[in-house]
Design an enzyme around this catalytic site. Sequence first.
Site, PDB file in Angstrom:
ATOM      1  N   LYS A   1      30.390  37.260  47.190  1.00 16.10           N
ATOM      2  CA  LYS A   1      31.536  37.746  46.409  1.00 16.10           C
ATOM      3  C   LYS A   1      32.852  37.267  47.048  1.00 16.10           C
ATOM      4  CE  LYS A   1      28.926  41.836  44.875  1.00 16.10           C
ATOM      5  NZ  LYS A   1      28.937  43.323  44.768  1.00 16.10           N
TER       6      LYS A   1
ATOM      7  N   TYR B   1      27.949  41.777  34.738  1.00 24.91           N
ATOM      8  CA  TYR B   1      27.950  43.214  35.019  1.00 24.91           C
ATOM      9  C   TYR B   1      27.875  44.062  33.742  1.00 24.91           C
ATOM     10  CZ  TYR B   1      28.792  42.630  40.043  1.00 24.91           C
ATOM     11  OH  TYR B   1      28.672  42.324  41.386  1.00 24.91           O
TER      12      TYR B   1
ATOM     13  N   ASN C   1      31.358  44.717  49.141  1.00 23.06           N
ATOM     14  CA  ASN C   1      30.075  44.698  49.850  1.00 23.06           C
ATOM     15  C   ASN C   1      29.459  43.299  49.932  1.00 23.06           C
ATOM     16  OD1 ASN C   1      29.226  44.429  47.246  1.00 23.06           O
ATOM     17  ND2 ASN C   1      27.902  46.241  47.219  1.00 23.06           N
TER      18      ASN C   1
ATOM     19  N   HIS D   1      25.882  39.840  46.164  1.00 27.47           N
ATOM     20  CA  HIS D   1      25.083  40.370  45.064  1.00 27.47           C
ATOM     21  C   HIS D   1      23.717  39.709  45.106  1.00 27.47           C
ATOM     22  CE1 HIS D   1      23.605  41.290  41.054  1.00 27.47           C
ATOM     23  NE2 HIS D   1      23.287  40.010  40.956  1.00 27.47           N
TER      24      HIS D   1
ATOM     25  N   GLU E   1      20.485  36.563  34.767  1.00 26.42           N
ATOM     26  CA  GLU E   1      21.695  36.190  35.507  1.00 26.42           C
ATOM     27  C   GLU E   1      21.754  34.687  35.782  1.00 26.42           C
ATOM     28  OE1 GLU E   1      21.522  38.747  38.943  1.00 26.42           O
ATOM     29  OE2 GLU E   1      21.852  40.554  37.741  1.00 26.42           O
TER      30      GLU E   1
HETATM   31  P1  ATP Z   1      25.024  44.125  43.179  1.00 26.00           P
HETATM   32  O1  ATP Z   1      24.633  44.380  41.735  1.00 26.00           O
HETATM   33  O2  ATP Z   1      26.410  43.576  43.328  1.00 26.00           O
HETATM   34  O3  ATP Z   1      23.992  43.455  44.011  1.00 26.00           O
HETATM   35  P2  ATP Z   1      24.053  46.674  43.817  1.00 26.00           P
HETATM   36  O4  ATP Z   1      22.933  46.372  42.880  1.00 26.00           O
HETATM   37  O5  ATP Z   1      23.729  46.986  45.224  1.00 26.00           O
HETATM   38  O6  ATP Z   1      25.123  45.553  43.858  1.00 26.00           O
HETATM   39  P3  ATP Z   1      25.224  48.324  41.739  1.00 26.00           P
HETATM   40  O7  ATP Z   1      25.022  49.785  41.696  1.00 26.00           O
HETATM   41  O8  ATP Z   1      24.525  47.447  40.763  1.00 26.00           O
HETATM   42  O9  ATP Z   1      24.940  47.846  43.236  1.00 26.00           O
HETATM   43  O10 ATP Z   1      26.790  48.091  41.640  1.00 26.00           O
HETATM   44  C1  ATP Z   1      27.289  46.805  41.395  1.00 26.00           C
HETATM   45  C2  ATP Z   1      28.506  46.551  42.242  1.00 26.00           C
HETATM   46  O11 ATP Z   1      29.574  47.399  41.805  1.00 26.00           O
HETATM   47  C3  ATP Z   1      28.339  46.886  43.720  1.00 26.00           C
HETATM   48  O12 ATP Z   1      27.761  45.839  44.447  1.00 26.00           O
HETATM   49  C4  ATP Z   1      29.761  47.155  44.150  1.00 26.00           C
HETATM   50  O13 ATP Z   1      30.474  45.923  44.399  1.00 26.00           O
HETATM   51  C5  ATP Z   1      30.353  47.799  42.919  1.00 26.00           C
HETATM   52  N1  ATP Z   1      30.287  49.259  43.010  1.00 26.00           N
HETATM   53  C6  ATP Z   1      29.189  50.032  42.942  1.00 26.00           C
HETATM   54  N2  ATP Z   1      29.492  51.329  43.065  1.00 26.00           N
HETATM   55  C7  ATP Z   1      30.847  51.380  43.193  1.00 26.00           C
HETATM   56  C8  ATP Z   1      31.803  52.427  43.358  1.00 26.00           C
HETATM   57  N3  ATP Z   1      31.422  53.695  43.398  1.00 26.00           N
HETATM   58  N4  ATP Z   1      33.099  52.073  43.483  1.00 26.00           N
HETATM   59  C9  ATP Z   1      33.499  50.795  43.431  1.00 26.00           C
HETATM   60  N5  ATP Z   1      32.644  49.748  43.269  1.00 26.00           N
HETATM   61  C10 ATP Z   1      31.353  50.041  43.164  1.00 26.00           C
END
Ligand code: ATP
Length: 135
Positions: free
Chosen positions: A9, A49, A113, A116, A127
């Site tokens: 990211k 997303y 974080n 992805h 994707e």
């Molecule tokens: P990714 O899909 O990016 O691998 P993930 O599957 O671990 O991450 P998801 O729950 O799918 O997590 O959330 C997608 C992304 O949205 C997260 O990686 C993070 O960047 C963001 N995100 C998730 N929860 C929050 C939150 N509470 N506040 C802000 N951003 C969030």
Amino acid sequence: SERTLVLVKPDGVSRGLVGEVLSRIERKGLKLVALELRAVDRSVAEQHYAEHAERPFFGDLLDFITSGPVVAAVVEGERAVAAFRQLAGGTDPVEKATPGTIRGDFGLEVQYNLVHGSDSPESAEREIKIWFSEL
Ligand code: ATP
């Protein structure tokens, strides 16, 4: 074998962690089969997303993911989806990811974080079509 879609990211790219992430993927034994540094169109981010469209953080998430270049990769190998999610660590870099994972070692905030990884082989194929229409 299986494919997964990995993104470094914008926070990971701006912090200079691309090599670190790619190195961990390679050392795990996974194979890079496509790799590109690119700007992210809002429409690509929205498609990627789509499942989060109703979440309160959706707007912030789109702003963040389009804020700078990302590295997109297709990674292949035995159980590649689960293998990369193991390398990444849990979504929250402090509460869920453990030390030794990418997020656990380098992250502090849930939005920033760093990486992805697709959450299932079906998500991966969806994707990969979004990010690499030629594959
Ligand atoms: P990714 O899909 O990016 O691998 P993930 O599957 O671990 O991450 P998801 O729950 O799918 O997590 O959330 C997608 C992304 O949205 C997260 O990686 C993070 O960047 C963001 N995100 C998730 N929860 C929050 C939150 N509470 N506040 C802000 N951003 C969030």
